[in-house]
Motif scaffolding. Structure first.
Motif, PDB file in Angstrom:
ATOM      1  N   ARG A  84       5.182   7.784  -0.573  1.00 33.70           N
ATOM      2  CA  ARG A  84       3.782   8.109  -0.889  1.00 33.70           C
ATOM      3  C   ARG A  84       3.628   8.639  -2.307  1.00 33.70           C
ATOM      4  NH1 ARG A  84       0.440  12.804   0.315  1.00 33.70           N
ATOM      5  NH2 ARG A  84      -1.673  12.151   0.858  1.00 33.70           N
ATOM      6  N   ALA A 134     -11.869  18.535  -0.318  1.00 38.81           N
ATOM      7  CA  ALA A 134     -11.367  17.818   0.849  1.00 38.81           C
ATOM      8  C   ALA A 134     -11.279  18.759   2.051  1.00 38.81           C
ATOM      9  CB  ALA A 134     -10.010  17.217   0.534  1.00 38.81           C
ATOM     10  N   VAL A 141      -8.186   1.240   0.778  1.00 42.40           N
ATOM     11  CA  VAL A 141      -7.590   0.494   1.880  1.00 42.40           C
ATOM     12  C   VAL A 141      -8.523   0.450   3.071  1.00 42.40           C
ATOM     13  CG1 VAL A 141      -5.687   0.413   3.530  1.00 42.40           C
ATOM     14  CG2 VAL A 141      -5.257   1.098   1.184  1.00 42.40           C
ATOM     15  N   ARG A 183      -3.830   9.740   5.042  1.00 43.56           N
ATOM     16  CA  ARG A 183      -2.523   9.702   4.383  1.00 43.56           C
ATOM     17  C   ARG A 183      -2.581   8.867   3.105  1.00 43.56           C
ATOM     18  NH1 ARG A 183       1.312  12.802   3.686  1.00 43.56           N
ATOM     19  NH2 ARG A 183       3.397  11.955   3.611  1.00 43.56           N
ATOM     20  N   LEU A 184      -3.508   7.904   3.081  1.00 42.83           N
ATOM     21  CA  LEU A 184      -3.648   7.030   1.916  1.00 42.83           C
ATOM     22  C   LEU A 184      -4.536   7.656   0.841  1.00 42.83           C
ATOM     23  CD1 LEU A 184      -3.985   3.606   3.719  1.00 42.83           C
ATOM     24  CD2 LEU A 184      -2.306   4.142   1.953  1.00 42.83           C
ATOM     25  N   SER A 185      -5.036   8.862   1.105  1.00 43.59           N
ATOM     26  CA  SER A 185      -5.812   9.555   0.088  1.00 43.59           C
ATOM     27  C   SER A 185      -4.972  10.727  -0.406  1.00 43.59           C
ATOM     28  CB  SER A 185      -7.123  10.067   0.696  1.00 43.59           C
ATOM     29  OG  SER A 185      -6.850  11.138   1.568  1.00 43.59           O
ATOM     30  N   PRO A 186      -5.298  11.254  -1.575  1.00 43.24           N
ATOM     31  CA  PRO A 186      -4.428  12.302  -2.130  1.00 43.24           C
ATOM     32  C   PRO A 186      -4.654  13.677  -1.485  1.00 43.24           C
ATOM     33  CG  PRO A 186      -6.174  11.734  -3.671  1.00 43.24           C
ATOM     34  CD  PRO A 186      -6.339  10.828  -2.506  1.00 43.24           C
ATOM     35  N   VAL A 187      -4.719  13.708  -0.166  1.00 44.23           N
ATOM     36  CA  VAL A 187      -4.923  14.966   0.553  1.00 44.23           C
ATOM     37  C   VAL A 187      -3.594  15.383   1.177  1.00 44.23           C
ATOM     38  CG1 VAL A 187      -6.033  15.982   2.576  1.00 44.23           C
ATOM     39  CG2 VAL A 187      -7.356  14.578   1.017  1.00 44.23           C
ATOM     40  N   GLU A 229       0.818  -1.215   0.000  1.00 38.90           N
ATOM     41  CA  GLU A 229       0.000   0.000   0.000  1.00 38.90           C
ATOM     42  C   GLU A 229       0.852   1.264   0.000  1.00 38.90           C
ATOM     43  OE1 GLU A 229      -3.351  -2.139   2.863  1.00 38.90           O
ATOM     44  OE2 GLU A 229      -1.973  -0.643   3.664  1.00 38.90           O
ATOM     45  N   ARG A 277      -5.395   6.709   7.343  1.00 39.71           N
ATOM     46  CA  ARG A 277      -6.347   6.534   6.253  1.00 39.71           C
ATOM     47  C   ARG A 277      -6.347   7.785   5.366  1.00 39.71           C
ATOM     48  NH1 ARG A 277      -8.865   6.146   2.864  1.00 39.71           N
ATOM     49  NH2 ARG A 277     -10.754   5.042   2.282  1.00 39.71           N
ATOM     50  N   HIS A 289     -14.322   5.876  -3.194  1.00 42.03           N
ATOM     51  CA  HIS A 289     -13.827   6.625  -4.357  1.00 42.03           C
ATOM     52  C   HIS A 289     -13.673   5.728  -5.578  1.00 42.03           C
ATOM     53  CE1 HIS A 289     -10.448   4.918  -2.204  1.00 42.03           C
ATOM     54  NE2 HIS A 289      -9.726   5.023  -3.282  1.00 42.03           N
ATOM     55  N   ILE A 291      -6.208   3.084  -5.337  1.00 42.18           N
ATOM     56  CA  ILE A 291      -6.244   2.035  -4.315  1.00 42.18           C
ATOM     57  C   ILE A 291      -7.190   2.401  -3.175  1.00 42.18           C
ATOM     58  CG2 ILE A 291      -3.874   1.379  -4.858  1.00 42.18           C
ATOM     59  CD1 ILE A 291      -2.967   2.552  -2.262  1.00 42.18           C
ATOM     60  N   CYS A 296     -16.186   2.412   3.043  1.00 47.94           N
ATOM     61  CA  CYS A 296     -15.335   3.606   3.035  1.00 47.94           C
ATOM     62  C   CYS A 296     -14.103   3.399   2.155  1.00 47.94           C
ATOM     63  CB  CYS A 296     -14.903   3.968   4.458  1.00 47.94           C
ATOM     64  SG  CYS A 296     -16.250   4.599   5.466  1.00 47.94           S
ATOM     65  N   ALA A 297     -13.589   2.169   2.163  1.00 46.70           N
ATOM     66  CA  ALA A 297     -12.428   1.873   1.316  1.00 46.70           C
ATOM     67  C   ALA A 297     -12.815   1.954  -0.157  1.00 46.70           C
ATOM     68  CB  ALA A 297     -11.873   0.492   1.650  1.00 46.70           C
ATOM     69  N   LEU A 318      -2.634   6.826  -5.335  1.00 52.12           N
ATOM     70  CA  LEU A 318      -3.612   6.823  -4.239  1.00 52.12           C
ATOM     71  C   LEU A 318      -5.077   6.727  -4.675  1.00 52.12           C
ATOM     72  CD1 LEU A 318      -1.798   9.365  -1.892  1.00 52.12           C
ATOM     73  CD2 LEU A 318      -1.835   6.871  -1.744  1.00 52.12           C
ATOM     74  N   PRO A 319      -5.504   7.457  -5.735  1.00 52.02           N
ATOM     75  CA  PRO A 319      -6.919   7.347  -6.112  1.00 52.02           C
ATOM     76  C   PRO A 319      -7.288   5.953  -6.623  1.00 52.02           C
ATOM     77  CG  PRO A 319      -5.908   9.296  -7.086  1.00 52.02           C
ATOM     78  CD  PRO A 319      -4.797   8.457  -6.542  1.00 52.02           C
ATOM     79  N   TYR A 340     -11.076  12.360  -1.995  1.00 47.42           N
ATOM     80  CA  TYR A 340     -10.575  12.018  -3.323  1.00 47.42           C
ATOM     81  C   TYR A 340     -11.191  12.915  -4.391  1.00 47.42           C
ATOM     82  CZ  TYR A 340      -8.864   7.768  -1.078  1.00 47.42           C
ATOM     83  OH  TYR A 340      -8.220   6.875  -0.261  1.00 47.42           O
TER      84      TYR A 340
END
Lengths: 302, 348
Positions: free
Chosen positions: A73, B3, A83, B188-192, A53, B186, A150, A81, A146-147, A78-79, A107
């Motif tokens: 990162r 966001a 998680v 952090r895993l989005s493009p924010v 990830e 979580r 998007h 995947i 929620c995962a 990111l868009p 997103y």
């Protein structure tokens, strides 16, 4: 990147202190595949997932996700995947619908998809319920929704069925199948061997940081050359008679049924049929638990 | 929705749906305002009570001075007994032209005041009766001084303290809670970007601060408390925003260091309470020792406090904002830098 491969992990290693939590893990996952990483607690499943990830940097080895390196990162990835983390990570005090809308907006996606996901996981009637008022199973389903808020191409689910009662687990299986039916690639971890057998296209069995075996569950079991267990009602046949049937390797009486172990089940079953001794018949093939036993030399303990 | 907006909305809702947070943000500081307002409020009308027997022009003139408060009793003996018991500092009896005064030996300042007032009234009456022009004239006029009635310094003080508390608590708790529940991870895993997360929390902090200020000032202006706002009170708004910025930075620092909500609460209290007392939040600092005043100069709450008092009630203009703004901004930069060193997205 080989064509059609969503994930290519090669020789991943990650050390925590003296322990190699992940110790040389390689695998590929194809587009649209339901891939399970299976193993007892502490096997290194979660760390493996986190490396793919892009949450952790591997000490050694490389990952390609859609042909890109997820570490450091990578905002381009990111868009694509989705998680679900092991803890259900929700915004405090928000309702199910608000959670989804918030995640979707991270997103920049319209919130319509998000609400659609509530229906997919069967929580439409809980849209206005706050996160802390949901049951364990509902929380897990919401966290999966929620995962997916998007509409990603691949979803990572870390132990989504852990700590659920049997009914909630089954409900969740339906959700997972519905996600797969939408063409998503799913990578998930579990310590339930039976579940992996039912859900996954392919399974990697992990223990102590290493992948011990990897294939379709049926292939793994078939390759095992483990005996099939034939159970019949006690008293239909004497234990001695049963033991004498051609093909029976072992026969036992557990007080309820006679258990015959055989590698030639067809032969044994036809003999039993001839003798009219099929009362209460149950046939149990080998399972992934037998595979685990075979690979590690110890009983599987989740 | 962007966001930034949706994160702000999520934080706002999370905050306003938490009753405990609402209590500590709005009700507790108000309770302090009420309690301190009542304690200090009564001390500003400190007329001296004296027992009187009889009536006459001297007593009328004495009453008009506004310094003493009469309690009429039947006999002078009773009044003297009250002085002996320490119930009143002095007793006065007027029988025609004979005026007798008895005062307690214990409280010399008060007794002296009463004696001086009464003899000046008596002299004045005597002079008027003689018909002669006075040899010396006295011209006296009231001057507005800078020492304030209780509510005038309590409101800006407790408001500053209340917003410091809520800004630090609020942002620290959001960070700790979101880190613990892996919401930060979580996100952090989005493009924010980090900036979006931080700035949306800052917006919520500033919004809360403004709401606190409106509620506070509205309550303090009710007749019960009688706060009088100075002409340029609206200069408090930029000050509020800069103040919450600097307390927000402390909150982020606390939220980056603390691993649990309990730890965050403890650290916040250790910072806020001593700072409140040292900054003159609950009582003015002018009587404190010099070294204490020097220490308080480095505290952001002190400067917020001073600025608020200046623009809200002392009627000073933009020039009063210069020092507080400079100190608060410098403080923010230093603390924000420290916070960025300690910040982490997840528990390691």
């Amino acid at each position: 990147m080989s064509k059609g491969s969503t994930i290519v992990a090669d020789g991943l290693r990650k050390r925590y202190g003296d322990l190699w939590a992940v110790d040389g893990v390689s695998f590929t996952v194809g587009e649209g595949e339901f891939f399970g990483i299976l193993g007892p607690n502490g096997a290194g499943k979660t760390t493996t997932l986190e490396i793919i990830e892009g949450l952790r940097k591997p000490d050694e080895g490389s990952v390609r996700l859609f042909g890109e390196n997820p570490w450091p990162r990578n905002p381009k990835l990111l868009p694509r995947i989705g998680v679900q983390l092991q803890a259900s990570s929700f915004f405090e005090k928000l309702t199910a619908r608000e959670q989804l809308e918030t995640f979707a907006s991270l997103y920049g996606v319209s919130t319509a998809t998000a609400v659609d996901m509530l229906e997919l996981v069967g929580l439409s009637d809980k849209a206005n319920t706050r996160e802390n008022k949901l049951s364990g199973g509902q929380r897990q389903r919401l966290s999966i929704a929620c995962a997916l808020a998007h509409d990603p191409d691949i979803v990572f689910l870390d132990e989504p069925t852990a700590a659920l009662d049997p009914q909630a687990r089954r409900n969740l299986w339906d959700v997972l199948r519905a996600i797969k039916a939408r063409g998503k690639t799913i990578v998930y971890t579990t310590h339930y061997l039976d579940e992996a057998e039912i859900l996954c296209d392919r399974t990697a069995i992990m223990d102590k940081g290493k992948i011990l075996a990897m294939d379709a569950p049926a292939t793994l079991v078939r390759g095992l050359d483990a005996p099939t267990h034939v159970l019949i009602e006690r008293g239909v046949l004497a234990l001695e008679e049963a033991r004498a049937i051609a093909g029976v390797e072992e026969a036992g009486d557990d007080g309820v049924s006679l258990r015959l172990s055989t590698r030639k089940p067809a032969m044994v079953l036809s003999t039993l049929a001839e003798r009219g001794a099929l009362e209460g018949l149950q046939v149990r093939g080998a399972t992934l638990e037998d595979v685990f036993l075979e690979l590690t030399g110890r009983e599987y303990r989740a | 929705m962007t966001a930034f907006r949706s994160l702000s909305v999520a934080m706002f809702k999370g905050f306003f749906r938490e009753r405990v947070a609402l209590f500590f943000t709005f009700l507790m500081p108000l309770m302090f305002l009420v309690i301190f307002g009542l304690i200090f409020g009564s001390s500003s009308s400190n007329k001296t009570k004296i027992d009187v027997v009889g009536d006459g022009p001297v007593l009328t003139a004495l009453n008009n001075t506004g310094i003493v408060d009469f309690q009429h009793v039947d006999s002078f003996d009773k009044a003297i007994a009250a002085v002996k018991n320490g119930d009143v500092p002095a007793a006065i009896s007027v029988q025609g032209n004979k005026i007798e005064l008895r005062y307690a030996a214990s409280d010399r300042v008060q007794a002296g005041t009463v004696q001086a007032v009464i003899s000046s009234v008596v002299d004045h009456v005597n002079l008027a009766a003689s018909g002669k022009p006075p040899a010396v004239t006295l011209d006296s006029q009231q001057v507005e001084d800078s020492s304030l009635t209780a509510i005038q310094f309590l409101t800006p003080g407790i408001l500053s303290w209340g917003l410091a508390t809520s800004a630090i608590f609020g942002s620290a708790l959001t960070l700790v809670n979101w880190r613990k529940k892996q919401v930060l991870r979580r996100i952090r895993l989005s493009p924010v970007s980090t900036g979006t997360v931080i700035s949306s929390r800052l917006l919520v902090t500033i919004g809360t601060t403004v709401l606190q200020a409106i509620l506070f000032i509205a309550v303090a202006m009710t007749p019960v408390f009688g706060l009088q706002l100075a002409g340029q009170w609206w200069l408090a708004l930029p000050l509020l925003i800069i103040g919450s910025l600097s307390f927000f930075s402390i909150g982020v620092l606390v939220g980056s260091i603390a691993k649990s909500e309990e730890a965050a609460t403890g650290i916040t209290n250790v910072i806020v309470l001593p700072m409140a007392f040292l900054s003159g939040t609950f009582f003015p600092l002018q009587n404190a020792p010099q070294w204490l005043q020097t220490v308080s100069e480095v505290l952001p709450l002190r400067h917020l406090n001073d600025g608020m008092v200046d623009v809200l009630v002392r009627g000073k203009g933009v020039e009063a904002l210069v020092t507080p703004t400079a100190v608060l901004l410098a403080f923010t930069v230093v603390v924000a830098f420290a916070a960025s060193r300690f910040f982490s997205w997840e528990d390691s």
